[in-house]
Design a protein around this motif. Structure first.
Motif, mmCIF file in Angstrom:
data_model
loop_
_atom_site.group_PDB
_atom_site.id
_atom_site.type_symbol
_atom_site.label_atom_id
_atom_site.label_comp_id
_atom_site.label_asym_id
_atom_site.label_seq_id
_atom_site.Cartn_x
_atom_site.Cartn_y
_atom_site.Cartn_z
ATOM 1 N N ALA A 100 0.817 -1.212 0.205
ATOM 2 C CA ALA A 100 0.127 0.116 0.257
ATOM 3 C C ALA A 100 0.857 1.396 -0.031
ATOM 4 C CB ALA A 100 -0.909 0.095 1.202
ATOM 5 N N THR A 101 1.900 1.085 0.807
ATOM 6 C CA THR A 101 2.832 2.450 1.034
ATOM 7 C C THR A 101 3.374 2.678 -0.520
ATOM 8 O OG1 THR A 101 3.160 1.879 3.142
ATOM 9 C CG2 THR A 101 4.870 3.506 2.154
ATOM 10 N N SER A 102 3.926 1.688 -1.004
ATOM 11 C CA SER A 102 4.610 1.720 -2.524
ATOM 12 C C SER A 102 3.480 2.381 -3.480
ATOM 13 C CB SER A 102 5.085 0.313 -2.758
ATOM 14 O OG SER A 102 4.013 -0.526 -3.354
ATOM 15 N N GLU A 103 2.292 2.281 -3.156
ATOM 16 C CA GLU A 103 1.323 2.980 -3.998
ATOM 17 C C GLU A 103 0.606 4.012 -3.547
ATOM 18 O OE1 GLU A 103 -1.410 -0.508 -4.434
ATOM 19 O OE2 GLU A 103 -0.193 -1.712 -5.497
ATOM 20 N N LYS A 104 1.558 4.811 -2.683
ATOM 21 C CA LYS A 104 0.987 6.071 -1.961
ATOM 22 C C LYS A 104 -0.405 5.989 -1.294
ATOM 23 C CE LYS A 104 4.677 7.438 -4.643
ATOM 24 N NZ LYS A 104 6.029 7.773 -3.674
ATOM 25 N N VAL A 105 -0.482 4.904 -0.830
ATOM 26 C CA VAL A 105 -1.767 4.868 0.254
ATOM 27 C C VAL A 105 -1.272 5.306 1.410
ATOM 28 C CG1 VAL A 105 -3.347 3.405 1.223
ATOM 29 C CG2 VAL A 105 -2.763 2.988 -0.865
ATOM 30 N N PRO A 106 -1.685 6.294 2.079
ATOM 31 C CA PRO A 106 -1.467 7.099 3.235
ATOM 32 C C PRO A 106 -2.020 6.243 4.713
ATOM 33 C CG PRO A 106 -3.271 8.102 2.617
ATOM 34 C CD PRO A 106 -2.970 7.071 1.535
ATOM 35 N N VAL A 107 -0.896 5.449 5.014
ATOM 36 C CA VAL A 107 -1.318 4.744 6.666
ATOM 37 C C VAL A 107 0.192 4.984 7.528
ATOM 38 C CG1 VAL A 107 -3.103 3.149 5.777
ATOM 39 C CG2 VAL A 107 -0.509 2.588 5.718
ATOM 40 N N THR A 108 -0.247 4.944 8.730
ATOM 41 C CA THR A 108 0.931 4.878 9.586
ATOM 42 C C THR A 108 0.750 3.710 10.416
ATOM 43 O OG1 THR A 108 0.846 7.396 9.594
ATOM 44 C CG2 THR A 108 2.243 6.178 11.373
ATOM 45 N N VAL A 109 2.032 2.917 10.727
ATOM 46 C CA VAL A 109 1.868 1.776 11.723
ATOM 47 C C VAL A 109 2.175 2.289 12.973
ATOM 48 C CG1 VAL A 109 2.850 -0.456 12.026
ATOM 49 C CG2 VAL A 109 2.587 0.468 9.631
#
Length: 308
Positions: free
Chosen positions: A87-96
């Motif tokens: 998801a991050t590689s696809e620019k989806v904004p999330v924080t772990v």
């Protein structure tokens, strides 16, 4: 007296997290023992003591948590480290922001007594996988790393156990060493599996807690409180697993009690030791994900990992 009362009210209000009374947390799947720390924290009042009311919601599919958290429609969610990196590689904004399961549960699963003793024995045989776009890539990586040749990948959705029993496939990438292993045992079969971290994969966090980045920025105290409650719950589980299981059955009365008891025994060693998110550990797996083609561009992991 009125001034004292008003002052006290201000203190109380300031101690309540900015997110308000309630947080929504979307699971990765239906409730199961992997989520036990959440239910222990809920049933024993650890969330409440921290000023949090956590509403635990089941998704309609495994990607829902990521989608809803990224869109700001849920404050928290449960996801998988590989899924987060994709998801991050696809620019989806999330924080772990935390961890539930600190090591891989996912394996290459098979049934013993069918000529499989080492990974190379899977050559020339059909291998199933669950999630398209992730588990098929990891299956190919496993085969490449372990000298498996002339294999055929078969998309099974989540029909793991029936597909193994019927012989539709001889192994499955994505079978969990706690659940599918127990299901096979309960049906009279002897399961075997190849642990990913023992066959060329870096160790990683199986289940993580994700949050909306804007929510994290504005509610750091709530995140700290949530993590503390989660840590406390995991410590309680390890101290007295059976008592924790009682809490779970109270919260999820419709659960398969025999299955969950056996699954808990196999899950106990895998609950996160702490809530520390190791940048180096995540970078190692992110580099591996790029090398095997799980992600198409490098991911800087430090910005997506929340640390106190």
């Amino acid at each position: 007296m009125k001034r004292v009362g008003l002052a006290l009210l201000v203190v109380i209000l300031l101690s309540v997290p900015a997110c308000g009374e309630s947080l929504t947390l979307v699971l990765d799947w239906f409730p199961n023992i992997d989520h036990l720390p959440l239910y222990v924290a809920q049933e024993r009042g650890f969330f409440a003591e921290a000023g949090l009311k956590v509403n635990i919601v089941s998704p309609s599919e495994t990607a829902d948590a990521l989608k809803l958290v990224a869109a700001g429609k849920s404050e928290l969610g449960i996801s998988y480290e590989p899924q987060v990196l994709v998801a991050t590689s696809e620019k989806v904004p999330v924080t772990v922001v935390g961890r539930l399961i600190g090591h891989p549960l996912s394996t290459v699963l098979y049934i013993k007594g069918r000529g499989i003793e080492k990974p190379a024995d899977l050559s020339g045989r059909p291998m199933g996988y669950t999630v398209a776009g992730m588990e098929d890539v990891l299956a190919k990586a496993f085969c490449d790393l372990n000298g498996i040749k002339d294999y055929k990948l078969v998309h099974l959705e989540f029909a793991i156990v029936p597909s193994l029993i019927s012989g539709k496939v001889d192994s499955v990438m994505g079978g969990f060493r706690n659940y599918e292993v127990v299901e096979l045992e309960l049906q009279g079969y002897k399961p075997g599996y190849f642990a990913l971290e023992e066959h060329g994969f870096p160790d990683y966090d199986e289940l993580v807690v994700i949050a909306n980045p804007q929510f994290v920025k504005e509610n750091e105290k709530a995140i700290v409180s949530f993590r503390n409650a989660l840590s406390k719950a995991i410590a309680e589980i390890k101290k007295d697993p059976q008592s924790a299981l009682t809490d779970y059955f109270k919260a999820i009365p419709e659960s398969d009690k025999k299955l969950e008891r056996l699954a808990l025994e196999k899950t106990l060693p895998f609950y996160a030791e702490d809530q520390n998110l190791s940048v180096d550990r995540w970078k190692t797996f992110a580099d591996f994900a790029l090398k095997v083609g799980l992600i198409s561009r490098p991911v800087e992991v430090e910005p997506i990992l929340w640390t106190e």
